[in-house]
Design an enzyme around this catalytic site. Structure first.
Site, PDB file in Angstrom:
ATOM      1  N   SER A 375       0.805  -1.217   0.000  1.00  0.00           N
ATOM      2  CA  SER A 375       0.000   0.000   0.000  1.00  0.00           C
ATOM      3  C   SER A 375       0.836   1.264   0.000  1.00  0.00           C
ATOM      4  O   SER A 375       0.471   2.260  -0.629  1.00  0.00           O
ATOM      5  CB  SER A 375      -0.903   0.014   1.237  1.00  0.00           C
ATOM      6  OG  SER A 375      -1.712  -1.133   1.276  1.00  0.00           O
ATOM      7  N   ASN A 588       3.680   8.279   5.660  1.00  0.00           N
ATOM      8  CA  ASN A 588       3.286   7.965   4.291  1.00  0.00           C
ATOM      9  C   ASN A 588       2.198   8.906   3.814  1.00  0.00           C
ATOM     10  O   ASN A 588       1.964   9.961   4.407  1.00  0.00           O
ATOM     11  CB  ASN A 588       2.813   6.508   4.214  1.00  0.00           C
ATOM     12  CG  ASN A 588       1.529   6.310   5.004  1.00  0.00           C
ATOM     13  OD1 ASN A 588       1.375   6.844   6.109  1.00  0.00           O
ATOM     14  ND2 ASN A 588       0.597   5.556   4.459  1.00  0.00           N
ATOM     15  N   CYS A 590      -0.971   8.653   4.091  1.00  0.00           N
ATOM     16  CA  CYS A 590      -2.122   8.776   4.983  1.00  0.00           C
ATOM     17  C   CYS A 590      -1.725   8.863   6.455  1.00  0.00           C
ATOM     18  O   CYS A 590      -2.568   8.690   7.336  1.00  0.00           O
ATOM     19  CB  CYS A 590      -3.080   7.607   4.768  1.00  0.00           C
ATOM     20  SG  CYS A 590      -3.624   7.445   3.064  1.00  0.00           S
ATOM     21  N   THR A 591      -0.466   9.088   6.732  1.00  0.00           N
ATOM     22  CA  THR A 591       0.108   9.403   8.056  1.00  0.00           C
ATOM     23  C   THR A 591       0.022   8.269   9.074  1.00  0.00           C
ATOM     24  O   THR A 591       0.142   8.535  10.266  1.00  0.00           O
ATOM     25  CB  THR A 591      -0.489  10.696   8.669  1.00  0.00           C
ATOM     26  OG1 THR A 591      -1.794  10.460   9.169  1.00  0.00           O
ATOM     27  CG2 THR A 591      -0.498  11.844   7.671  1.00  0.00           C
ATOM     28  N   GLU A 592      -0.162   7.011   8.630  1.00  0.00           N
ATOM     29  CA  GLU A 592      -0.206   5.928   9.618  1.00  0.00           C
ATOM     30  C   GLU A 592       1.048   5.065   9.616  1.00  0.00           C
ATOM     31  O   GLU A 592       1.217   4.242  10.519  1.00  0.00           O
ATOM     32  CB  GLU A 592      -1.454   5.041   9.403  1.00  0.00           C
ATOM     33  CG  GLU A 592      -1.326   3.988   8.325  1.00  0.00           C
ATOM     34  CD  GLU A 592      -1.612   4.504   6.935  1.00  0.00           C
ATOM     35  OE1 GLU A 592      -1.816   3.692   6.010  1.00  0.00           O
ATOM     36  OE2 GLU A 592      -1.627   5.738   6.763  1.00  0.00           O
ATOM     37  N   PRO A 778      -6.824   4.583   6.547  1.00  0.00           N
ATOM     38  CA  PRO A 778      -8.156   5.185   6.358  1.00  0.00           C
ATOM     39  C   PRO A 778      -9.258   4.197   5.978  1.00  0.00           C
ATOM     40  O   PRO A 778     -10.401   4.376   6.348  1.00  0.00           O
ATOM     41  CB  PRO A 778      -7.935   6.192   5.219  1.00  0.00           C
ATOM     42  CG  PRO A 778      -6.485   6.465   5.211  1.00  0.00           C
ATOM     43  CD  PRO A 778      -5.825   5.208   5.666  1.00  0.00           C
ATOM     44  N   THR A 779      -8.963   3.180   5.194  1.00  0.00           N
ATOM     45  CA  THR A 779      -9.888   2.099   4.803  1.00  0.00           C
ATOM     46  C   THR A 779     -11.137   2.554   4.069  1.00  0.00           C
ATOM     47  O   THR A 779     -12.146   1.850   4.079  1.00  0.00           O
ATOM     48  CB  THR A 779     -10.331   1.238   6.004  1.00  0.00           C
ATOM     49  OG1 THR A 779     -11.318   1.929   6.787  1.00  0.00           O
ATOM     50  CG2 THR A 779      -9.161   0.832   6.878  1.00  0.00           C
ATOM     51  N   ALA A 780     -11.123   3.712   3.419  1.00  0.00           N
ATOM     52  CA  ALA A 780     -12.368   4.214   2.826  1.00  0.00           C
ATOM     53  C   ALA A 780     -12.991   3.221   1.863  1.00  0.00           C
ATOM     54  O   ALA A 780     -14.188   2.938   1.925  1.00  0.00           O
ATOM     55  CB  ALA A 780     -12.108   5.546   2.122  1.00  0.00           C
ATOM     56  N   THR A 781     -12.198   2.674   0.953  1.00  0.00           N
ATOM     57  CA  THR A 781     -12.779   1.820  -0.079  1.00  0.00           C
ATOM     58  C   THR A 781     -13.086   0.424   0.427  1.00  0.00           C
ATOM     59  O   THR A 781     -14.147  -0.131   0.121  1.00  0.00           O
ATOM     60  CB  THR A 781     -11.841   1.750  -1.297  1.00  0.00           C
ATOM     61  OG1 THR A 781     -11.427   3.064  -1.647  1.00  0.00           O
ATOM     62  CG2 THR A 781     -12.545   1.125  -2.474  1.00  0.00           C
ATOM     63  N   ILE A 782     -12.185  -0.183   1.198  1.00  0.00           N
ATOM     64  CA  ILE A 782     -12.491  -1.534   1.682  1.00  0.00           C
ATOM     65  C   ILE A 782     -13.601  -1.503   2.729  1.00  0.00           C
ATOM     66  O   ILE A 782     -14.320  -2.492   2.898  1.00  0.00           O
ATOM     67  CB  ILE A 782     -11.241  -2.268   2.211  1.00  0.00           C
ATOM     68  CG1 ILE A 782     -10.608  -1.550   3.397  1.00  0.00           C
ATOM     69  CG2 ILE A 782     -10.232  -2.475   1.097  1.00  0.00           C
ATOM     70  CD1 ILE A 782      -9.513  -2.370   4.085  1.00  0.00           C
TER      71      ILE A 782
END
Length: 986
Positions: A375, A588, A590-592, A778-782
């Site tokens: 990712s 990265n 998305c900052t995680e 963030p997991t928006a799509t999954i």
């Protein structure tokens, strides 16, 4: 005629001159030429906008009298209203399409109400009702033999009678096991939209759309819509594979799945879409393991997203069905396993149950010829021309295969620095950032979504002030990066200077090269020494300013543009298990992710997946630890397998990943889990649950990694790590506290449910398979695919329209609806009220206070409570979390307090600042075509309130896409929060 039932009541009609539509030509040109109208007898006629104007004029004459015909004001009003109706009907039909006459009349009715023409609208509604009753009576009296029969045009061109029995069987199967849905209602609505000779594909779509239109009234229709969509998917896939002349229903497909699966794998391998090694599996065994019933688990948004963006296709023909998709992903991840069929089935069962979901790149590419499954990639940009453009080339190659990028730009010298090779002066880092920005735009992620990159710069860099302005919409566009995310990499010393109202000095890294690699007290000592050298004139290129002044500018730009995000260098490093092997220089996209990078040799890679947290809550409201352990154990094995199986576009990424083997196990559906536990997001109990659930995941993830180490060997850079010393993530808080010197308030308690001492001993003795184990993405799509709330986010709204690359989708909070049903409060008036209050329940009097507390939306929650929950999670995580912060009425003081609170609470990073992007939401009727203003519930109607409700201000911050008003469903549309086209949403 198209104008049937579009005139005023017969008893009101008066002789009047035929209206002359002055703008008929313009109106006709407004609508796409291919738009057609379905009449009530099923016949199709060309769309003629002038007939709408004629009918509306007659409606005004019927109420206002014949003298109105000569009124210029009324004529202009009718023309304007007609244009509004035409635009509303056809704005999504640039390629043509069909409209039912009822849809046209609905828009006319709505336009009249919005214009304040309540008398005309009321007469119009009552007349439509009367005509509907007359048609129903006539239809009932008509002998069955005389009723018109519709025909359907099959894909092969053959014309056959409409099979209403199959339609009903499809809908009956789609509604099975779901409460609140009505088979007859869907079939009747679909039949209304059919016309003689309709193509077979449109018939399937009509059924799906008739269910989809009812989602806002009953959330279970989202599952009905998905199951009806499957009919079209099955037909497309089986036809491509040459398997079936008929269209199997949901039940019939169960027996066909194994045969289909074998054909699908062989065809995909033949077309060079899948790795030939997949054909060497025991396909009969895997086919028998497919659980066809799980196709029914999808909601409409999830299945449509899979179809549009994930399924294998050939020349845009999708021939991958959901269970084959999950098995294909599982086969790729098991390809190097000794018992590969057994492990593929284990992985498949975890994915298809939605208990865990791999990240988007893994879902895209597992089992393909180029399996780029990771990712995130973190890189460092060196301070020389060859290295800068080498890093940009790496960006392009990594982005091509769907990787999200985080670049550390701090080593690049600042503006005005001396260039020894040319004896000139540097233009600084900004011009190179512009090149990186344009590269991300040019090289999209495999043609599947936009390239996405985030640039990081430390707060002491000489160019930090210009860096803060990169996302502004004003100024020299050559020094702006409108498509690239930016983030501040903030040392603790800067925050201390802000807290203590001290001075801050900006340096160019060519004169202070070691600051980049120093952290904690070592950084502080060296930084103070450089300040002394600057005072003595031994450092030339520097600037001094009050720390608070720079802090205010950081917050101001965050407020204005949404960037740069604020991330904290020292906690990322002082709590890193790998601090012996390098330095974390950035996060990265998305900052995680918090992994070490080094120019030329270390490109950090992280492989992500997320646990579906509400799937691990028992019926009696407990966290199911046994199930969670099983999920985490299998998920960690899947993530570890990614590292060896992965395709690496850049050698430095491969070397780094194989050496350290980091993975990032996260969670999604946190808000849903709270609903199941009946815990308001702001409550102390919810924060405690954030703590205890993350403790369980941390324990099981670390244990699973040690089990993998026992089986496969520890990662090669284990010795010297915090792991090797028995220092687990919860223990590393002590290191941060010692270095901070008092600026840390973070809970360090444990629940007492786990034997942490025994685990520490096992980690030191056996080792770890992975240098890092946890990160919350963030997991928006999954999350869309699995039908849960994304990541750790609070609910955005309880009713809204979600926009993404697959279209616009009505989203209703099912938990709220179910609670309101139990209280007898879920009705059309409630739907209207939710629309009017933009998905909020706080101002709806009849909703109990208990539910108001439980169903607070994101902007109604104190943002400090989001930080508090994140602080509890951060105790247990060896990396970081993507934490969005929501603020309803932002101010400088509130932002200052919030981000200082985040730092003091021990957070490693923050993500987007979301301020209320409050655009006016248009209000619409429910699907029964009745305006609330003329119903018995008029006092509660949204339609009457909409005219009086003032528009709210334009968004202060709406990164990265402007928020639009919703014109189809009437709820606020979300672009900036749920947009997989902007971030590398996992």
């Amino acid at each position: 005629m198209q104008t049937e039932s579009m005139v005023a009541p017969p008893e009101s009609r008066r002789p009047a001159p035929a209206p002359t539509p002055a703008s008929t030509a313009e109106l006709a040109a407004t609508a796409p030429g291919a738009v057609r109208v379905i009449r009530r007898n099923g016949k199709v006629t060309a769309f003629d906008a002038s007939k709408i104007q004629i009918a509306m004029t007659k409606a005004f004459l019927a109420v206002e009298g014949a003298g109105a015909a000569a009124s210029t004001a009324i004529r202009q009003k009718v023309e304007a209203l007609t244009q509004q109706v035409v635009q509303a009907l056809t704005r999504h039909m640039s390629g043509g399409g069909t409209l039912h006459i009822e849809d046209i009349q609905d828009q006319v009715e709505l336009a009249l109400m919005r214009a304040g023409e309540h008398k005309v609208a009321r007469a119009y509604v009552l007349y439509r009702e009367e005509r509907a009753k007359q048609r129903a009576a006539a239809a009932a009296a008509q002998p069955a033999s005389e009723k018109p029969r519709l025909s359907i045009t099959r894909d092969d061109g053959a014309i056959v009678p409409l099979d209403e029995a199959r339609m009903r069987r499809l809908v009956t199967e789609a509604c099975a096991g779901l409460s609140g849905v009505n088979v007859d209602e869907i079939v009747t609505a679909a039949l209304r939209d059919l016309y003689d000779g309709m193509p077979e594909a449109e018939l399937s779509q009509a059924l799906m759309l008739s269910a989809r239109a009812r989602i806002e009234k009953e959330p279970n229709y989202t599952y009905v819509s998905a199951r009806l969509l499957l009919d079209a998917l099955r037909h497309e896939a089986l036809k491509f594979l040459g398997m079936s002349e008929t269209r199997p229903t949901f039940e019939e497909m169960k027996a066909l799945y194994p045969e289909y699966f074998r054909a699908y794998i062989h065809k995909a391998v033949e077309l060079e879409l899948l790795d030939p090694r997949l054909a060497l599996y025991d396909l009969d065994r895997l086919g028998r393991a497919l659980i066809a019933e799980r196709d029914g688990k999808f909601d409409y948004l999830g299945l449509q997203t899979l179809y549009d963006r994930y399924f294998i296709h050939s020349n845009k023909t999708r021939f991958e069905l959901p269970q084959a998709f999950f098995m294909r992903v599982a086969m790729g991840l098991a390809i190097n396993e000794v018992e590969r069929e057994t492990k593929a089935i284990e992985f498949y069962e975890l994915l298809s149950s939605f208990d865990f979901m791999s990240s988007t790149p893994t879902l895209f590419n597992s089992g393909t010829l180029r399996p780029q499954l990771s990712s995130c990639y973190l890189t460092q940009v060196p301070d020389d021309l060859h290295g800068i453009f080498g890093a940009i080339h790496d960006n392009a190659m990594l982005s091509k295969y769907a990787g999200g990028l985080g670049n550390d730009w701090t080593p690049v010298r600042g503006m005005g620095s001396h260039i020894k090779g040319t004896n000139g002066k540097s233009n600084g880092v900004v011009p190179f950032l512009k090149v990186a920005n344009d590269t991300a735009v040019a090289v999209n992620q495999g043609g599947k979504r936009k390239g996405a990159v985030c640039a990081y710069l430390e707060t002491w860099h000489r160019d930090i002030e210009e860096f803060l302005e990169l996302r502004k919409n004003t100024g020299d566009d050559r020094r702006r990066t409108h498509d690239m995310n930016t983030a501040n990499w903030v040392p603790d010393l800067f925050m201390k200077r802000v807290m203590e109202d001290g001075q801050w000095t900006l340096f160019s890294p060519d004169e202070t090269p070691d600051l980049h690699d120093l952290v904690g007290t070592a950084f502080e000592r060296r930084y103070v020494e450089y300040e002394r050298l600057a005072d003595e004139g031994r450092i030339k290129n520097f600037k001094r300013l009050p720390a608070v002044q720079l802090w205010r500018k950081m917050l101001s730009m965050l407020f204005e543009t949404g960037h740069p995000w604020i991330t904290f260098k020292d906690p990322c490093n002082l709590r890193s298990p790998q601090q012996h092997a390098g330095v974390v220089h950035s996060s990265n996209l998305c900052t995680e992710i918090t992994l070490n990078t080094k120019a030329g040799s270390e490109i950090a890679v992280c492989n992500l997946g997320s646990i579906n947290l509400p799937a691990h809550i028992t019926a009696d409201g407990q966290l199911d630890l046994a199930k969670l352990e099983k999920t985490v154990t299998t998920a960690m094995r899947m993530l570890d397998n990614v590292i060896d199986y992965n395709y690496y576009a850049v050698a430095a990424a491969r070397n780094s990943n194989l050496r350290h083997r980091p993975v990032g196990l996260g969670v999604m559906g946190f808000a849903d889990a709270l609903y199941k536990l009946r815990l308001p997001y702001e409550s102390d109990a919810a924060i405690q649950f954030a703590d205890e659930s993350m403790e369980a995941i941390s324990y099981f993830a670390i244990k699973a990694s040690t089990d993998l180490a026992a089986e496969r060997g520890r990662y090669s850079s284990f010795e010297g790590s915090l792991w090797s010393k028995g220092i687990l993530p919860i223990d590393s808080i002590k290191i941060l506290a010692e270095q901070r010197g008092g600026y840390l308030k973070q809970d360090t308690s444990t629940s007492g449910k786990f034997d942490w001492d025994a685990l520490r001993q096992r980690v030191m003795t056996v080792g770890m398979r992975n240098s890092n184990t946890m990160a919350i993405a963030p997991t928006a799509t999954i999350a869309n695919i699995t039908g849960v709330s994304q990541s750790i986010e609070p609910t955005y709204q309880n009713l809204y329209v979600k926009s993404n690359l697959s279209g616009e989708f009505t989203v209703v909070n099912e938990y709220l609806v179910n609670d309101l049903k139990k209280l007898g409060l879920w009705d059309e008036v409630m739907v209207h009220d939710l629309k009017y209050f933009d998905g909020s329940v706080q101002h709806i009097d009849r909703i109990p206070d208990e539910l108001k507390a439980l169903y607070k939306c994101a902007f109604e929650i104190d943002p400090k409570r989001l930080v508090d929950a994140a602080s509890r999670r951060q105790k247990w995580i060896d990396q970081a979390q993507s934490l969005n912060l929501y603020m309803r009425e932002p101010s400088g003081k509130k932002l200052d307090e919030l981000y200082k609170h985040a730092w003091i609470s021990g957070l490693k990073t923050t993500y987007y600042l979301r301020t209320l992007g409050a655009t006016h939401a248009e209000k619409t009727t429910i699907s029964d075509h009745r305006l609330n203003a003329v119903s018995n519930a008029a006092g509660h109607g949204a339609a009457t309130k909409a005219a009086a409700k003032p528009k709210t201000p334009e968004p202060i911050i709406a990164p990265p896409v402007a928020v639009a008003s919703a014109t189809d469903v009437g709820a606020a549309k979300v672009c900036s929060i749920l947009d997989p086209d902007c971030e590398a949403c996992q």
